[in-house]
Motif scaffolding. Structure first.
Motif, PDB file in Angstrom:
ATOM      1  N   GLN A  98       0.937  -1.148   0.098  1.00 44.61           N
ATOM      2  CA  GLN A  98      -0.076  -0.020   0.029  1.00 44.61           C
ATOM      3  C   GLN A  98       0.970   1.015  -0.036  1.00 44.61           C
ATOM      4  O   GLN A  98       0.593   2.164  -0.914  1.00 44.61           O
ATOM      5  N   GLN A  99       1.822   1.275   0.685  1.00 45.43           N
ATOM      6  CA  GLN A  99       3.007   2.289   0.769  1.00 45.43           C
ATOM      7  C   GLN A  99       3.488   2.704  -0.670  1.00 45.43           C
ATOM      8  O   GLN A  99       3.545   3.755  -0.945  1.00 45.43           O
ATOM      9  N   ASP A 100       3.814   1.416  -1.114  1.00 46.08           N
ATOM     10  CA  ASP A 100       4.444   1.626  -2.251  1.00 46.08           C
ATOM     11  C   ASP A 100       3.421   2.043  -3.499  1.00 46.08           C
ATOM     12  O   ASP A 100       3.774   2.781  -4.386  1.00 46.08           O
ATOM     13  N   GLU A 101       2.260   1.760  -3.488  1.00 46.06           N
ATOM     14  CA  GLU A 101       1.184   2.438  -4.332  1.00 46.06           C
ATOM     15  C   GLU A 101       1.020   3.714  -4.208  1.00 46.06           C
ATOM     16  O   GLU A 101       0.877   4.503  -5.058  1.00 46.06           O
ATOM     17  N   ILE A 102       0.976   4.176  -2.655  1.00 44.00           N
ATOM     18  CA  ILE A 102       0.947   5.569  -2.629  1.00 44.00           C
ATOM     19  C   ILE A 102       1.964   6.416  -3.130  1.00 44.00           C
ATOM     20  O   ILE A 102       2.002   7.292  -3.736  1.00 44.00           O
ATOM     21  N   VAL A 103       3.338   6.166  -2.962  1.00 52.44           N
ATOM     22  CA  VAL A 103       4.620   6.567  -3.296  1.00 52.44           C
ATOM     23  C   VAL A 103       4.334   6.442  -5.122  1.00 52.44           C
ATOM     24  O   VAL A 103       4.913   7.541  -5.818  1.00 52.44           O
ATOM     25  N   ALA A 104       4.037   5.546  -5.640  1.00 58.09           N
ATOM     26  CA  ALA A 104       3.777   5.337  -7.225  1.00 58.09           C
ATOM     27  C   ALA A 104       2.706   6.543  -7.583  1.00 58.09           C
ATOM     28  O   ALA A 104       3.137   7.031  -8.731  1.00 58.09           O
ATOM     29  N   THR A 105       1.749   6.715  -6.891  1.00 61.53           N
ATOM     30  CA  THR A 105       0.850   7.783  -7.265  1.00 61.53           C
ATOM     31  C   THR A 105       1.381   8.822  -7.236  1.00 61.53           C
ATOM     32  O   THR A 105       1.191   9.845  -8.175  1.00 61.53           O
ATOM     33  N   TYR A 106       2.016   9.330  -6.177  1.00 61.26           N
ATOM     34  CA  TYR A 106       2.842  10.653  -6.205  1.00 61.26           C
ATOM     35  C   TYR A 106       3.778  10.756  -7.305  1.00 61.26           C
ATOM     36  O   TYR A 106       3.957  11.984  -7.985  1.00 61.26           O
ATOM     37  N   MET A 107       4.470   9.638  -7.622  1.00 61.06           N
ATOM     38  CA  MET A 107       5.457   9.674  -8.714  1.00 61.06           C
ATOM     39  C   MET A 107       4.658  10.022  -9.990  1.00 61.06           C
ATOM     40  O   MET A 107       5.293  10.781 -10.968  1.00 61.06           O
ATOM     41  N   ARG A 108       3.587   9.301 -10.230  1.00 64.44           N
ATOM     42  CA  ARG A 108       2.979   9.719 -11.553  1.00 64.44           C
ATOM     43  C   ARG A 108       2.509  11.272 -11.563  1.00 64.44           C
ATOM     44  O   ARG A 108       2.372  11.701 -12.656  1.00 64.44           O
ATOM     45  N   GLY A 109       1.978  11.527 -10.546  1.00 62.04           N
ATOM     46  CA  GLY A 109       1.567  12.995 -10.442  1.00 62.04           C
ATOM     47  C   GLY A 109       2.819  13.903 -10.649  1.00 62.04           C
ATOM     48  O   GLY A 109       2.766  15.082 -11.281  1.00 62.04           O
ATOM     49  N   LEU A 110       4.221  13.817 -10.077  1.00 57.20           N
ATOM     50  CA  LEU A 110       5.253  14.366 -10.293  1.00 57.20           C
ATOM     51  C   LEU A 110       5.814  14.493 -12.079  1.00 57.20           C
ATOM     52  O   LEU A 110       6.224  15.347 -12.342  1.00 57.20           O
ATOM     53  N   ARG A 197       5.651  20.798  -3.220  1.00 56.04           N
ATOM     54  CA  ARG A 197       4.948  20.146  -2.236  1.00 56.04           C
ATOM     55  C   ARG A 197       4.838  18.412  -2.451  1.00 56.04           C
ATOM     56  O   ARG A 197       4.708  17.980  -1.386  1.00 56.04           O
ATOM     57  N   LEU A 198       4.661  18.207  -3.551  1.00 59.01           N
ATOM     58  CA  LEU A 198       4.495  16.736  -3.796  1.00 59.01           C
ATOM     59  C   LEU A 198       5.700  16.138  -3.525  1.00 59.01           C
ATOM     60  O   LEU A 198       5.713  14.841  -2.990  1.00 59.01           O
ATOM     61  N   GLN A 199       6.936  16.577  -3.723  1.00 56.94           N
ATOM     62  CA  GLN A 199       8.117  16.037  -3.555  1.00 56.94           C
ATOM     63  C   GLN A 199       8.281  16.100  -2.051  1.00 56.94           C
ATOM     64  O   GLN A 199       8.922  14.994  -1.464  1.00 56.94           O
ATOM     65  N   GLN A 200       7.920  17.077  -1.381  1.00 60.08           N
ATOM     66  CA  GLN A 200       7.989  16.947   0.154  1.00 60.08           C
ATOM     67  C   GLN A 200       7.207  15.703   0.682  1.00 60.08           C
ATOM     68  O   GLN A 200       7.780  15.108   1.697  1.00 60.08           O
ATOM     69  N   GLN A 201       5.931  15.673   0.289  1.00 59.77           N
ATOM     70  CA  GLN A 201       5.115  14.512   0.574  1.00 59.77           C
ATOM     71  C   GLN A 201       5.824  13.203   0.262  1.00 59.77           C
ATOM     72  O   GLN A 201       5.641  12.348   1.041  1.00 59.77           O
ATOM     73  N   VAL A 202       6.564  13.126  -1.046  1.00 59.15           N
ATOM     74  CA  VAL A 202       6.968  11.834  -1.217  1.00 59.15           C
ATOM     75  C   VAL A 202       8.218  11.446  -0.268  1.00 59.15           C
ATOM     76  O   VAL A 202       8.535  10.370   0.442  1.00 59.15           O
ATOM     77  N   ASP A 203       8.892  12.520   0.103  1.00 59.43           N
ATOM     78  CA  ASP A 203      10.150  12.395   0.876  1.00 59.43           C
ATOM     79  C   ASP A 203       9.773  12.130   2.271  1.00 59.43           C
ATOM     80  O   ASP A 203      10.367  11.366   2.998  1.00 59.43           O
ATOM     81  N   ARG A 204       8.648  12.734   2.721  1.00 60.44           N
ATOM     82  CA  ARG A 204       8.104  12.511   4.241  1.00 60.44           C
ATOM     83  C   ARG A 204       7.684  11.260   4.318  1.00 60.44           C
ATOM     84  O   ARG A 204       7.799  10.397   5.150  1.00 60.44           O
ATOM     85  N   LEU A 205       6.894  10.536   3.277  1.00 58.09           N
ATOM     86  CA  LEU A 205       6.618   9.155   3.228  1.00 58.09           C
ATOM     87  C   LEU A 205       7.721   8.223   3.425  1.00 58.09           C
ATOM     88  O   LEU A 205       7.586   7.240   4.087  1.00 58.09           O
ATOM     89  N   GLU A 206       8.536   8.280   2.406  1.00 61.42           N
ATOM     90  CA  GLU A 206       9.769   7.497   2.438  1.00 61.42           C
ATOM     91  C   GLU A 206      10.550   7.622   3.875  1.00 61.42           C
ATOM     92  O   GLU A 206      11.197   6.453   4.182  1.00 61.42           O
ATOM     93  N   ARG A 207      10.589   8.931   4.313  1.00 62.36           N
ATOM     94  CA  ARG A 207      11.358   9.079   5.486  1.00 62.36           C
ATOM     95  C   ARG A 207      10.708   8.220   6.878  1.00 62.36           C
ATOM     96  O   ARG A 207      11.417   7.673   7.526  1.00 62.36           O
ATOM     97  N   ASP A 208       9.200   8.544   6.871  1.00 64.03           N
ATOM     98  CA  ASP A 208       8.529   7.896   7.935  1.00 64.03           C
ATOM     99  C   ASP A 208       8.399   6.475   7.734  1.00 64.03           C
ATOM    100  O   ASP A 208       8.628   5.742   8.676  1.00 64.03           O
ATOM    101  N   PHE A 209       8.629   5.845   6.438  1.00 60.93           N
ATOM    102  CA  PHE A 209       8.565   4.494   6.458  1.00 60.93           C
ATOM    103  C   PHE A 209       9.870   3.891   6.542  1.00 60.93           C
ATOM    104  O   PHE A 209       9.938   2.716   7.103  1.00 60.93           O
ATOM    105  N   ALA A 210      11.091   4.498   6.189  1.00 63.98           N
ATOM    106  CA  ALA A 210      12.347   4.128   6.528  1.00 63.98           C
ATOM    107  C   ALA A 210      12.725   2.806   5.857  1.00 63.98           C
ATOM    108  O   ALA A 210      13.279   2.147   6.811  1.00 63.98           O
ATOM    109  N   ASN A 211      12.268   2.530   4.723  1.00 63.76           N
ATOM    110  CA  ASN A 211      12.418   1.299   4.102  1.00 63.76           C
ATOM    111  C   ASN A 211      11.944   0.305   5.119  1.00 63.76           C
ATOM    112  O   ASN A 211      12.550  -0.965   4.984  1.00 63.76           O
ATOM    113  N   GLY A 212      11.050   0.456   5.703  1.00 62.45           N
ATOM    114  CA  GLY A 212      10.320  -0.696   6.535  1.00 62.45           C
ATOM    115  C   GLY A 212      10.953  -1.097   7.856  1.00 62.45           C
ATOM    116  O   GLY A 212      10.527  -1.880   8.591  1.00 62.45           O
TER     117      GLY A 212
END
Length: 349
Positions: A98-110, A197-212
Motif C-alpha cells: 500500500q505504501q508502494d502504491e501511494i508513492v507510485a501515485t505521487y510519482m505519477r503526479g510528479l 509540495r508533492l516532492q516533500q510529501q514523497v520524501d516524508r512518506l519515504e522518511r517515515d516508512f524508512a524502508n520498512g
C-alpha cells in the motif's frame, strides 16, 4: 509342688494404660488444633475486611503503541517481548504494498507536472523569442499608418483598409505573445510550487516508512503484545507495544464493599510474593480509563466501580510489569503501623 506367682510391682505404670493415655493426649491435641485452626480461619475470613481493604492490582506503565498508517506485513521481528529498547532502536522490519502504491501515485503526479511544466516552458520560450519580430512588424505597420494619414487623399480605400488591418493584427500578435509569455511564467511558478509540495510529501512518506524499519519511539520494555514474523496487519494496527519504564505504577481494583473510601494520599502496602512494598494512592480513576485486560482482571473479582492508581515508595524495586499484586489499605493508621512492625519483626518484608 507349689509354684509361686511373681506379680508386677504396683508402683510401675501399666503399659496398656500408658499407651491409652498417650493416644488420648494426641487425639485431644489434634482435635484442639483443628478447632482452634477453624476458629482462627473464621476470624481471619470475617475479621480481615474489618481491619484493611484488600484486592488485586496490576503493575503497569504508560504504553506507547507502534503502528503505521498502511497495511503491512511483518518481515522480521528484531526485538523480542520483554527486551529493553532505547529510542530509535529497530524493533521490526515490515513491507507495505500500500505504501508502494501511494508513492507510485505521487510519482505519477510528479511526472505529469514535469510534462506540463516542460510544455509551458517551451511556449514561454517561443513567445519570448517571437516578441522582437512581432514588435518590429508592429512598428512597421505603425509607420505605414502614419504615412497613410499624411497622404490620405492619394490612396484608395481598399489599400487603407489593408494597412490598418495589418497594423491591428500586429498589435494583436504582440499582445497575445506578451500575455502568453507572462501567463506561462506564472503557471510555471505555480507548477514548481506544487511539484515541490508533492516532492516533500514523497520524501516524508519515504522518511517515515524508512524502508520498512520500525523503531522504538520511547525507551522501555517491549510488551508481549507484538506481531510475529509473517503476520499481516491492517492500517493502524499496533505492530508492537512498549512500556515506558520511567513511570511505573499499580492500578488497584478497589472492591465495591468497603468501610472507608480510598482517598488520594492514603498509604497502602503492596504484596508481591514474600515482598511487602510501601505505596501511596495518587489518583482515583474510573474503570473506563483502564486497559481491556485490566478490566478483565477486575471483572474476575466482581464488578469494580473504582480504580486507584498507586505509586510505590522512592527507591523500591517494582515487580515485573504485568504482574498481579495484592494491595492492602488499613482502615486505621495505628493498625497499619502494628502490622508493619510485626512484619519487620518476623523478617517478612
Amino acid at each position: 509342688m507349689e509354684n509361686a506367682l511373681t506379680r508386677l510391682d504396683p508402683n510401675l505404670p501399666d503399659p496398656v494404660e500408658s499407651r491409652r493415655r498417650s493416644a488420648g493426649r494426641f487425639v485431644r491435641f489434634v482435635y484442639g488444633t483443628l478447632v482452634f485452626g477453624l476458629l482462627a480461619a473464621l476470624i481471619l475470613y470475617f475479621g480481615t475486611p474489618l481491619v484493611f481493604l484488600g484486592s488485586p492490582g496490576i503493575v503497569s506503565a504508560p504504553r506507547q503503541l507502534v503502528s503505521l498508517p498502511y497495511a503491512v506485513q511483518v518481515v522480521d521481528r528484531v526485538a523480542e517481548p520483554g527486551e529493553a529498547v532505547s529510542v530509535g532502536d529497530e524493533i521490526a522490519r515490515v513491507r507495505s504494498p500500500q505504501q508502494d502504491e501511494i508513492v507510485a501515485t505521487y510519482m505519477r503526479g510528479l511526472s505529469e507536472l514535469a510534462g506540463r511544466e516542460a510544455d509551458l516552458r517551451i511556449r514561454e520560450q517561443v513567445a519570448q523569442n517571437s516578441l522582437p519580430a512581432a514588435r518590429a512588424y508592429l512598428e512597421l505597420t505603425a509607420t505605414a499608418v502614419n504615412r497613410l494619414a499624411a497622404a490620405k487623399n492619394a490612396v484608395s480605400l481598399t489599400y487603407e483598409l489593408d494597412v490598418r488591418n495589418a497594423h491591428a493584427q500586429a498589435r494583436k500578435d504582440v499582445a497575445s505573445q506578451e500575455a502568453e509569455a507572462a501567463e506561462a511564467s506564472v503557471q510555471i511558478a505555480a507548477l514548481a510550487a506544487l511539484r515541490e509540495r508533492l516532492q516533500q510529501q514523497v520524501d516524508r512518506l519515504e522518511r517515515d516508512f524508512a524502508n520498512g524499519r520500525v523503531v522504538a519511539p520511547v525507551s522501555g520494555i517491549v510488551s508481549p503484545r507484538m506481531a510475529t514474523a509473517g503476520e499481516s496487519l491492517v492500517a493502524g494496527t499496533a505492530i508492537a507495544e512498549i512500556y515506558d519504564t520511567s513511570d511505573i505504577f499499580i492500578d488497584w481494583f478497589v472492591p465495591d464493599y468497603r468501610l472507608v473510601e480510598p482517598k488520594v494520599g492514603k498509604p497502602v502496602f503492596v504484596l508481591f510474593g514474600n515482598r511487602r512494598i510501601s505505596g501511596e494512592i495518587t489518583r482515583i480513576l474510573p474503570v473506563s480509563d483502564v486497559y481491556e485486560e485490566e478490566r478483565t482482571l477486575a471483572g474476575s473479582r466482581g464488578r469494580s466501580a473504582q480504580v486507584a492508581r498507586i505509586r510505590m515508595a522512592p527507591g523500591s524495586e517494582p515487580p515485573a510489569l504485568g504482574s498481579t499484586v495484592h494491595v492492602h489499605m488499613y482502615y486505621s493508621g495505628r493498625i497499619g503501623h502494628v502490622a508493619a512492625d510485626l512484619v519487620h519483626l518476623l523478617g517478612l518484608n
